[in-house]
Design a protein around this motif. Structure first.
Motif, PDB file in Angstrom:
ATOM      1  N   PRO A 144      37.957  51.551  26.546  1.00 30.27           N
ATOM      2  CA  PRO A 144      36.697  51.162  27.195  1.00 30.27           C
ATOM      3  C   PRO A 144      35.635  50.725  26.193  1.00 30.27           C
ATOM      4  N   LYS A 145      35.933  50.838  24.889  1.00 34.69           N
ATOM      5  CA  LYS A 145      34.919  50.592  23.863  1.00 34.69           C
ATOM      6  C   LYS A 145      35.049  49.235  23.170  1.00 34.69           C
ATOM      7  N   GLY A 146      36.276  48.783  22.920  1.00 33.72           N
ATOM      8  CA  GLY A 146      36.440  47.525  22.220  1.00 33.72           C
ATOM      9  C   GLY A 146      37.851  47.354  21.703  1.00 33.72           C
ATOM     10  N   TYR A 147      38.119  46.184  21.112  1.00 35.99           N
ATOM     11  CA  TYR A 147      39.446  45.888  20.586  1.00 35.99           C
ATOM     12  C   TYR A 147      39.762  46.768  19.376  1.00 35.99           C
TER      13      TYR A 147
ATOM     14  N   THR B 176      39.145  43.342  31.058  1.00 35.65           N
ATOM     15  CA  THR B 176      39.257  43.544  32.498  1.00 35.65           C
ATOM     16  C   THR B 176      37.953  44.127  33.028  1.00 35.65           C
ATOM     17  N   PRO B 177      37.155  43.327  33.728  1.00 35.82           N
ATOM     18  CA  PRO B 177      35.884  43.847  34.248  1.00 35.82           C
ATOM     19  C   PRO B 177      36.088  44.629  35.534  1.00 35.82           C
ATOM     20  N   VAL B 178      35.255  45.625  35.730  1.00 31.65           N
ATOM     21  CA  VAL B 178      35.217  46.383  36.973  1.00 31.65           C
ATOM     22  C   VAL B 178      33.911  46.036  37.669  1.00 31.65           C
ATOM     23  N   ALA B 179      34.009  45.596  38.932  1.00 32.56           N
ATOM     24  CA  ALA B 179      32.822  45.112  39.628  1.00 32.56           C
ATOM     25  C   ALA B 179      31.726  46.171  39.702  1.00 32.56           C
ATOM     26  N   LYS B 180      32.104  47.393  40.018  1.00 40.85           N
ATOM     27  CA  LYS B 180      31.122  48.479  40.133  1.00 40.85           C
ATOM     28  C   LYS B 180      31.639  49.664  39.338  1.00 40.85           C
ATOM     29  N   GLU B 181      31.073  49.852  38.151  1.00 42.34           N
ATOM     30  CA  GLU B 181      31.541  50.928  37.284  1.00 42.34           C
ATOM     31  C   GLU B 181      31.094  52.283  37.822  1.00 42.34           C
ATOM     32  N   THR B 182      31.964  53.275  37.626  1.00 49.35           N
ATOM     33  CA  THR B 182      31.695  54.653  38.050  1.00 49.35           C
ATOM     34  C   THR B 182      31.992  55.578  36.878  1.00 49.35           C
TER      35      THR B 182
ATOM     36  N   THR C 123      34.326  57.485  36.529  1.00 44.78           N
ATOM     37  CA  THR C 123      35.771  57.584  36.298  1.00 44.78           C
ATOM     38  C   THR C 123      36.451  56.221  36.156  1.00 44.78           C
ATOM     39  N   SER C 124      35.676  55.140  36.314  1.00 45.77           N
ATOM     40  CA  SER C 124      36.288  53.819  36.239  1.00 45.77           C
ATOM     41  C   SER C 124      35.293  52.819  35.656  1.00 45.77           C
ATOM     42  N   VAL C 125      35.652  52.284  34.460  1.00 45.46           N
ATOM     43  CA  VAL C 125      34.786  51.311  33.798  1.00 45.46           C
ATOM     44  C   VAL C 125      35.632  50.121  33.358  1.00 45.46           C
ATOM     45  N   SER C 126      34.969  49.038  32.962  1.00 40.28           N
ATOM     46  CA  SER C 126      35.669  47.877  32.407  1.00 40.28           C
ATOM     47  C   SER C 126      36.353  48.279  31.100  1.00 40.28           C
ATOM     48  N   TYR C 127      37.451  47.595  30.781  1.00 41.52           N
ATOM     49  CA  TYR C 127      38.184  47.992  29.572  1.00 41.52           C
ATOM     50  C   TYR C 127      38.806  46.788  28.878  1.00 41.52           C
ATOM     51  N   TYR C 128      39.170  47.019  27.600  1.00 45.16           N
ATOM     52  CA  TYR C 128      39.797  46.004  26.746  1.00 45.16           C
ATOM     53  C   TYR C 128      41.298  46.283  26.662  1.00 45.16           C
ATOM     54  N   THR C 129      42.068  45.201  26.613  1.00 48.27           N
ATOM     55  CA  THR C 129      43.518  45.295  26.458  1.00 48.27           C
ATOM     56  C   THR C 129      43.912  44.482  25.227  1.00 48.27           C
ATOM     57  N   TYR C 130      44.847  45.016  24.427  1.00 49.75           N
ATOM     58  CA  TYR C 130      45.224  44.325  23.196  1.00 49.75           C
ATOM     59  C   TYR C 130      46.613  44.759  22.748  1.00 49.75           C
ATOM     60  N   ILE C 131      47.204  43.947  21.878  1.00 48.52           N
ATOM     61  CA  ILE C 131      48.504  44.259  21.294  1.00 48.52           C
ATOM     62  C   ILE C 131      48.389  44.157  19.784  1.00 48.52           C
ATOM     63  N   TYR C 132      48.866  45.176  19.106  1.00 47.47           N
ATOM     64  CA  TYR C 132      48.829  45.191  17.642  1.00 47.47           C
ATOM     65  C   TYR C 132      49.992  44.401  17.045  1.00 47.47           C
TER      66      TYR C 132
END
Length: 841
Positions: free
Chosen positions: A359-362, A809-815, A817-826
């Motif tokens: 939820p913080k960054g790449y 991945t944005p979440v329309a209404k953050e709560t 228990t559910s916030v927008s998050y980053y996805t990545y592959i090392y």
């Protein structure tokens, strides 16, 4: 800024290296001046040329053989296919001399007449006494080739082709200890990157800012997710064709294609065995057997087998695979040969996904984070590829080729994925079924040769290609008997999995069950993954060669009839498209050419929008200008190009996807209005000094959406950069091998390289760089003695956290228990590889 200074310094060094090499080449310069003097003296004369093919007495090709006109400065060396050509020879009578270590020399009398080409072939006998002492040295061009493979059907040398084509040889793959096509291959080609996906089971390669399809031996074998990444054991070379290639290579993206040329029998004993081991539990064995099945050399074979096991930087994850690839060829007579090839790959991986989430960054979480579990069943993948080739030489100048191919690719497994992520890293996971079947059938027929009209030589090529691709897929949710809850959850902490403090061991009762009671074809019939695409294309190209073949004008046209089969009349689409191609190439000197090209591409698209409307075909056009220069008798080459590509109807994720629109499927797509890709490319490769082979490249790519039909201003993509595009890419690889017979260090070498990806764009709508720069350095050493070779290589020396893919991945209404998050592959953390190779001859 400091990194960008390093980039500029790299290419300043390359320029200095080029100038220094030229300054230290007095003999070469004298030779060029002498040849110019001859040309000047004979200005009043008319010129012709001589070409041909050299083979040995058993029919094998004879590469790197010297061909010269006795008593003159005119000469050439045969290429990898045993072919040679000597141009601009003053008319007259000459003695043509052919010689090579290990072969008895031969001479033939030839008469060169004005503006004509004489064809002279040779068959040489082996000199066994010399072969016992000396082996023909083919290492000099291990990083550079002069012609593409026959599968591309281009007859002219690369220096004369009006297009930027880069070739990665098997010698380069070996030098870099590459074990498959996703293993750093793109570093050898300007402006080319791989986007990480599903534990590197698929190549997912882009060039010039656009994704490019996978070809094998000139045939489009791309499926929605596959084919599987080609293993190095089967690869003879990889050809990257920049810009549209649909005029003869079937349908494709305007950015280009990559063509994997598989190993074929050579008739020579080039067999070897390689054992390798490395970090993260890597173990590998591969054997390549190449030889004759009949004494007369007409029936040949090639047999490659490889097995590999490796763990992952992800905890518990692993990938095991094996590859089997037999090939046989039979020469019916001196003009006709057929080849039958079969390749199969089988892969088992605990999880396809090696994604990190935060939820913080790449690059926030440790590379060891694994959102799967050792209690889950592994995924299994396979593909089977059968190809039959028939090659017939009609006469000295005309050839007829045909080939048919069948690919069957399959996947069966499950994919863990986050449902929600909380700010503190608490994740709710779910499990998707992941299953696919794809069947791809292709057929190609072509005829090519030269025809002379007056003083103009027409290099003609025509052909027909057909394809049928059918796919079925099921990527729905699993079924958990007795419960609507499909979450993956260790039976602790109320089913919460924390990405910063992961705990593993899902109880069997909590593992969802996949419903596979019906076949994949039945299950896929009701979703959007069942697709069928058929096409038939015909093309004709004329490369008119003027002014003693120094000026070459290429005109080509392709007609494509494509049918996308839909589940409704509305979704059934039939397209009839003409795609023109115009190219111009001029040889300023024998080793320096300039070119320009206009080309178009056409790619039918299966599927439909959420509303059921069929997708329009992807159209693209490209205009580019370039120069190519060979140095030191063709030992190394510099190619530079500028281009502009306009692409219409590119697919992108439906902007309505999200919790506010649950009726929109997560995989739904829409088409953009128009994208523009423009840039500059520079490639340097070959043996720049004795024993020093170099690959250096740089590319600037500006890839943006210029028109978007989406009326919603908040989600309109106009001005946004193409996902996973990179503005600045530069790569370098140096390989030095000491060649001093009798010296203790004879055969010792050093290798190393770098990869820099700067200003990277991830996800939809990026208007400024949002992925970390990719900075990687590798170094190693090699030693060859007799039949043995040992290589060691350390990748990612600085052990940086390198990202090969990213999205948001944005979440329309953050709560809470559910916030927008980053996805990545090392990319792989620091790791070492050790290889031992034994050559049987």
């Amino acid at each position: 800024m400091q990194i960008k200074r390093i980039v500029l310094s790299s290419f300043l060094c390359a320029a200095v290296l080029s100038a220094t090499a030229q300054g230290n080449s007095s003999n070469f310069t004298a030779s060029v001046l002498a040849r110019k003097a001859v040309t000047s003296t004979n200005d009043a004369q008319q010129y012709g040329s001589v070409r041909g093919r050299i083979t040995t007495s058993d029919g094998s090709i004879a590469p790197y053989v010297s061909v010269a006109l006795k008593g003159t400065a005119f000469g050439a060396m045969t290429n990898e296919d045993g072919e040679y050509q000597i141009k601009r020879v003053p008319e007259g009578e000459y003695t043509l001399v052919v010689s090579a270590v290990g072969l008895f020399p031969k001479e033939k009398q030839v008469r060169i007449t004005s503006k004509s080409t004489v064809v002279v072939d040779f068959s040489l006998n082996e000199n066994s006494s010399e072969l016992d002492m000396v082996q023909i040295d083919g290492h000099k061009k291990k990083f550079k080739v002069d012609k593409v493979s026959p599968s591309l059907r281009l007859q002219s040398p690369l220096l004369e082709v009006p297009q930027n084509i880069r070739v990665v040889t098997s010698a380069v793959l070996s030098d870099q200890q590459v074990f498959d096509i996703v293993d750093g291959v793109t570093r050898n080609v300007s402006g080319t990157v791989r986007t990480g996906h599903w534990d590197a089971q698929y190549a997912n390669i882009s060039t010039r800012g656009t994704s490019i399809p996978a070809f094998r031996n000139g045939m489009n074998l791309k499926t929605p997710w596959g084919p599987l990444a080609d293993d190095a054991a089967t690869i003879d070379r990889i050809e990257f064709i920049k810009g549209p290639s649909g005029f003869m290579m079937a349908n494709g993206e305007p950015g280009g294609i990559y063509n994997v040329v598989t190993k074929k029998p050579t008739g020579e004993n080039r067999s070897f065995l390689t054992l390798a081991a490395g970090g993260f539990g890597l173990g590998r064995a591969a054997i390549d057997l190449d030889g004759k099945l009949s004494k007369d050399g007409k029936l040949l074979y090639r047999f490659n087998v490889a097995a590999q096991a490796k763990n992952s930087y992800n905890k518990y994850n692993y990938t095991d695979k094996y590859v089997i690839a037999p090939v046989i060829s039979y020469e019916i007579d001196s003009n006709t040969k057929f080849t039958l090839e079969y390749t199969t790959q089988h892969v088992e991986a605990l999880a396809l996904g090696t994604y990190g989430f935060s939820p913080k960054g790449y690059a926030d979480t440790d590379p060891s984070l694994f959102i799967g579990d050792p209690a889950l069943d592994p995924a299994k993948l396979y593909d089977h590829n059968v190809t039959l080739y028939l090659n017939h030489r009609l006469n000295d100048t005309w050839k007829l080729n045909g080939q048919v191919a069948y690919l069957n690719y399959g996947l069966e497994g499950g994919t863990p994925w986050p449902s929600t992520i909380a700010p503190n890293g608490d994740m709710i996971r779910y499990l998707n079924i992941s299953e696919e079947l794809a069947i791809n059938r292709n057929a190609q027929f072509s005829i090519m040769g030269d025809l002379k009209t007056g003083n103009v030589i027409h290099r003609l090529m025509g052909g027909l290609d057909m394809g049928l691709l059918k796919t079925w897929g099921d990527f729905g949710n699993a079924i958990n008997p007795g419960s609507a809850d499909i979450r993956l959850s260790p039976d602790i902490n109320n089913g919460i999995f924390n990405i910063y403090d992961p705990r593993y061991g899902i109880p069997v009762a909590n593992i969802p069950v996949f419903d596979r009671s019906r076949s994949i074809r039945h299950r896929s019939g009701s979703n959007t993954y069942a697709t069928e695409l058929a096409y038939t294309g015909a093309y004709l190209q004329d490369e008119a060669r003027f002014l003693d073949e120094r000026l070459r004008l290429t005109g080509a046209v392709r007609f494509t009839h494509a049918v996308t089969v839909g589940k409704t009349n509305k979704a059934q689409v039939s397209d009839n498209v003409f795609s023109p191609r115009i190219g111009l190439s001029y040889s300023i000197t024998d080793n320096f050419s300039a070119y320009t090209l206009y080309d178009q591409s056409f790619l039918p698209v299966a599927g439909q929008t959420h509303e059921g409307d069929p997708f329009k075909p992807i159209r693209g056009n490209n205009i580019e200008f370039g120069i190519k220069k060979d140095f030191f008798d063709g030992k190394w080459n510099v190619t530079s190009a500028v281009y502009k590509i306009v692409k219409k109807n590119q697919l992108t994720s439906d902007p309505r996807i999200g919790p506010d629109n649950p009726q929109i499927q997560p995989n739904a797509s829409v088409q953009l209005g128009e994208q523009e890709f423009k840039g500059f490319e520079l490639d340097i490769n070959g043996e720049v000094l004795n024993g020093l082979n170099v690959i250096l490249n740089y590319a600037y790519t500006d890839a943006r959406t210029t028109k978007d039909l989406n009326p919603n201003a908040a989600t309109n993509q106009k001005g946004a950069y193409a996902p996973n595009s990179v503005r600045h890419i530069t790569n370098g690889w140096l390989s030095y091998r000491l060649r001093k017979p009798g010296a203790i260090l004879d055969g010792f070498g050093l290798t190393g390289g770098y990869q820099l990806l700067l200003d990277r764009f991830a996800g939809r709508g990026a208007r400024k760089p949002n992925l970390p720069d990719f900075i990687r350095f590798d170094a190693g050493a090699t030693y060859e003695k007799g039949k043995l070779a040992v290589s060691v290589l350390v990748n990612n020396l600085l052990d940086r956290r390198l990202i090969t893919q990213g999205s948001y991945t944005p979440v329309a209404k953050e709560t809470p228990t559910s916030v927008s998050y980053y996805t990545y592959i090392y990319d792989m953390p620091r790791n070492a590889r050790l290889s031992l190779t034994y050559r049987f001859k």
